[in-house]
Motif scaffolding. Structure first.
Motif, PDB file in Angstrom:
ATOM      1  N   TYR A   5     -64.581  74.550 -15.927  1.00  0.00           N
ATOM      2  CA  TYR A   5     -65.362  73.595 -15.159  1.00  0.00           C
ATOM      3  C   TYR A   5     -64.621  72.279 -15.179  1.00  0.00           C
ATOM      4  O   TYR A   5     -64.288  71.770 -16.246  1.00  0.00           O
ATOM      5  CB  TYR A   5     -66.763  73.430 -15.756  1.00  0.00           C
ATOM      6  CG  TYR A   5     -67.649  72.549 -14.910  1.00  0.00           C
ATOM      7  CD1 TYR A   5     -68.367  73.091 -13.848  1.00  0.00           C
ATOM      8  CD2 TYR A   5     -67.743  71.183 -15.147  1.00  0.00           C
ATOM      9  CE1 TYR A   5     -69.161  72.282 -13.045  1.00  0.00           C
ATOM     10  CE2 TYR A   5     -68.536  70.373 -14.357  1.00  0.00           C
ATOM     11  CZ  TYR A   5     -69.242  70.932 -13.304  1.00  0.00           C
ATOM     12  OH  TYR A   5     -70.023  70.139 -12.514  1.00  0.00           O
ATOM     13  N   TYR A 121     -85.181  68.453 -14.820  1.00  0.00           N
ATOM     14  CA  TYR A 121     -84.421  68.504 -13.561  1.00  0.00           C
ATOM     15  C   TYR A 121     -84.714  69.763 -12.748  1.00  0.00           C
ATOM     16  O   TYR A 121     -84.107  69.982 -11.712  1.00  0.00           O
ATOM     17  CB  TYR A 121     -82.912  68.405 -13.849  1.00  0.00           C
ATOM     18  CG  TYR A 121     -82.552  67.096 -14.499  1.00  0.00           C
ATOM     19  CD1 TYR A 121     -82.471  65.930 -13.748  1.00  0.00           C
ATOM     20  CD2 TYR A 121     -82.312  67.031 -15.863  1.00  0.00           C
ATOM     21  CE1 TYR A 121     -82.159  64.716 -14.342  1.00  0.00           C
ATOM     22  CE2 TYR A 121     -81.996  65.819 -16.469  1.00  0.00           C
ATOM     23  CZ  TYR A 121     -81.927  64.665 -15.699  1.00  0.00           C
ATOM     24  OH  TYR A 121     -81.619  63.479 -16.295  1.00  0.00           O
ATOM     25  N   THR A 123     -83.933  72.829 -13.281  1.00  0.00           N
ATOM     26  CA  THR A 123     -82.782  73.716 -13.118  1.00  0.00           C
ATOM     27  C   THR A 123     -83.183  75.148 -13.440  1.00  0.00           C
ATOM     28  O   THR A 123     -84.004  75.392 -14.306  1.00  0.00           O
ATOM     29  CB  THR A 123     -81.619  73.313 -14.060  1.00  0.00           C
ATOM     30  OG1 THR A 123     -82.114  73.243 -15.391  1.00  0.00           O
ATOM     31  CG2 THR A 123     -80.991  71.997 -13.656  1.00  0.00           C
ATOM     32  N   GLU A 124     -82.575  76.064 -12.725  1.00  0.00           N
ATOM     33  CA  GLU A 124     -82.744  77.489 -12.983  1.00  0.00           C
ATOM     34  C   GLU A 124     -81.987  77.786 -14.274  1.00  0.00           C
ATOM     35  O   GLU A 124     -80.836  77.400 -14.421  1.00  0.00           O
ATOM     36  CB  GLU A 124     -82.140  78.268 -11.795  1.00  0.00           C
ATOM     37  CG  GLU A 124     -82.059  79.750 -11.993  1.00  0.00           C
ATOM     38  CD  GLU A 124     -83.400  80.388 -12.301  1.00  0.00           C
ATOM     39  OE1 GLU A 124     -83.491  81.067 -13.337  1.00  0.00           O
ATOM     40  OE2 GLU A 124     -84.339  80.202 -11.515  1.00  0.00           O
ATOM     41  N   PRO A 136     -73.074  73.326 -13.020  1.00  0.00           N
ATOM     42  CA  PRO A 136     -73.248  73.514 -11.568  1.00  0.00           C
ATOM     43  C   PRO A 136     -74.723  73.485 -11.142  1.00  0.00           C
ATOM     44  O   PRO A 136     -75.046  73.017 -10.055  1.00  0.00           O
ATOM     45  CB  PRO A 136     -72.634  74.894 -11.292  1.00  0.00           C
ATOM     46  CG  PRO A 136     -71.755  75.178 -12.462  1.00  0.00           C
ATOM     47  CD  PRO A 136     -72.346  74.439 -13.625  1.00  0.00           C
ATOM     48  N   LYS A 137     -75.628  73.956 -12.024  1.00  0.00           N
ATOM     49  CA  LYS A 137     -77.070  73.926 -11.704  1.00  0.00           C
ATOM     50  C   LYS A 137     -77.556  72.474 -11.639  1.00  0.00           C
ATOM     51  O   LYS A 137     -78.366  72.122 -10.777  1.00  0.00           O
ATOM     52  CB  LYS A 137     -77.878  74.671 -12.765  1.00  0.00           C
ATOM     53  CG  LYS A 137     -77.414  76.086 -13.027  1.00  0.00           C
ATOM     54  CD  LYS A 137     -78.153  77.071 -12.188  1.00  0.00           C
ATOM     55  CE  LYS A 137     -77.786  78.493 -12.595  1.00  0.00           C
ATOM     56  NZ  LYS A 137     -77.692  79.367 -11.459  1.00  0.00           N
ATOM     57  N   GLN A 139     -75.623  69.994 -10.913  1.00  0.00           N
ATOM     58  CA  GLN A 139     -74.972  69.455  -9.722  1.00  0.00           C
ATOM     59  C   GLN A 139     -75.791  69.771  -8.467  1.00  0.00           C
ATOM     60  O   GLN A 139     -75.992  68.906  -7.616  1.00  0.00           O
ATOM     61  CB  GLN A 139     -73.575  70.057  -9.600  1.00  0.00           C
ATOM     62  CG  GLN A 139     -72.595  69.164  -8.910  1.00  0.00           C
ATOM     63  CD  GLN A 139     -71.157  69.621  -9.157  1.00  0.00           C
ATOM     64  OE1 GLN A 139     -70.901  70.640  -9.792  1.00  0.00           O
ATOM     65  NE2 GLN A 139     -70.227  68.856  -8.641  1.00  0.00           N
ATOM     66  N   GLU A 140     -76.291  71.004  -8.387  1.00  0.00           N
ATOM     67  CA  GLU A 140     -77.135  71.415  -7.243  1.00  0.00           C
ATOM     68  C   GLU A 140     -78.351  70.520  -7.104  1.00  0.00           C
ATOM     69  O   GLU A 140     -78.835  70.271  -6.012  1.00  0.00           O
ATOM     70  CB  GLU A 140     -77.633  72.857  -7.434  1.00  0.00           C
ATOM     71  CG  GLU A 140     -76.629  73.924  -7.122  1.00  0.00           C
ATOM     72  CD  GLU A 140     -77.081  75.299  -7.630  1.00  0.00           C
ATOM     73  OE1 GLU A 140     -78.315  75.523  -7.789  1.00  0.00           O
ATOM     74  OE2 GLU A 140     -76.210  76.145  -7.874  1.00  0.00           O
ATOM     75  N   LYS A 141     -78.877  70.038  -8.235  1.00  0.00           N
ATOM     76  CA  LYS A 141     -80.071  69.180  -8.227  1.00  0.00           C
ATOM     77  C   LYS A 141     -79.704  67.700  -8.119  1.00  0.00           C
ATOM     78  O   LYS A 141     -80.563  66.836  -8.309  1.00  0.00           O
ATOM     79  CB  LYS A 141     -80.881  69.410  -9.516  1.00  0.00           C
ATOM     80  CG  LYS A 141     -81.391  70.826  -9.684  1.00  0.00           C
ATOM     81  CD  LYS A 141     -82.506  71.117  -8.718  1.00  0.00           C
ATOM     82  CE  LYS A 141     -83.042  72.528  -8.906  1.00  0.00           C
ATOM     83  NZ  LYS A 141     -84.104  72.822  -7.966  1.00  0.00           N
ATOM     84  N   ASN A 142     -78.416  67.432  -7.867  1.00  0.00           N
ATOM     85  CA  ASN A 142     -77.922  66.047  -7.815  1.00  0.00           C
ATOM     86  C   ASN A 142     -78.255  65.274  -9.088  1.00  0.00           C
ATOM     87  O   ASN A 142     -78.580  64.089  -9.036  1.00  0.00           O
ATOM     88  CB  ASN A 142     -78.474  65.299  -6.592  1.00  0.00           C
ATOM     89  CG  ASN A 142     -77.895  65.866  -5.319  1.00  0.00           C
ATOM     90  OD1 ASN A 142     -76.726  66.221  -5.265  1.00  0.00           O
ATOM     91  ND2 ASN A 142     -78.727  65.976  -4.304  1.00  0.00           N
TER      92      ASN A 142
END
Length: 181
Positions: A5, A121, A123-124, A136-137, A139-142
């Protein structure tokens, strides 16, 4: 599986910056695996083989990081709209204290952080077993903001978290437990 990453635009960390907001801290960032902590406005929370640390003092950790030249990455997370600093501390405190200690098959230092990110957040977390599954999860949620470092020689301000597996984490827990015994 992700091979690594990459964290871009690393900035030098200063105590003044790190004392505010929420940070995901990768202690011994170049090791496999790094040790993970959360810092909320200068208080640190982590789970280790010794048990939970809640409301620890960030300045004391920064002093240790400087003294021992520990490579550390600080990832600033977005301040969630619906939470106050005190609520965030309460949430990470509860998530951390939910586990007796880091132990194989029970919890790792990531476990309370994963729970915290899920609550705060959204996140999943189903397939999140390692830090590069979680980032990355977020990141998806900003939820990721800027990143800071201490004692790293980043190549053009980038840092790559090397790939590792859950077994590497268990091995680290096993080794730490042996040292403790």
């Amino acid at each position: 599986m992700q091979s690594s990453y990459k964290i871009s635009n690393l900035l030098p960390a200063t105590e003044a910056v790190l004392m505010n907001d929420v940070y995901l801290v990768l202690l011994y960032a170049t090791r496999i695996p790094p040790h993970l902590l959360v810092s909320v406005n200068g208080k640190i929370f982590t789970l280790s083989v010794k048990g939970a640390t809640v409301d620890g003092e960030l300045p004391a950790l920064l002093k240790l990081i400087r003294k021992k030249s520990i490579e550390t990455v600080f990832i600033r997370l977005q301040m969630p709209l619906l939470f106050t600093i005190e609520q965030l501390r309460e949430e990470i405190r509860n998530c951390t204290l939910a586990y007796p200690r880091a132990d194989i098959g029970i919890a790792t230092c990531l476990t309370p952080i994963k729970d915290f990110c899920h609550t705060v957040y959204d996140t999943e977390t189903k397939n999140v077993n390692l830090i590069f599954d979680l980032l990355p999860k977020l990141q998806e949620k900003n939820a990721l903001k800027d990143c800071y470092q201490m004692n790293l020689q980043p190549i053009s301000n980038n840092f790559e978290i090397r790939n590792y597996e859950v077994n590497d984490v268990y091995e680290a827990i096993r080794n730490s437990s042996l040292i403790m015994a």
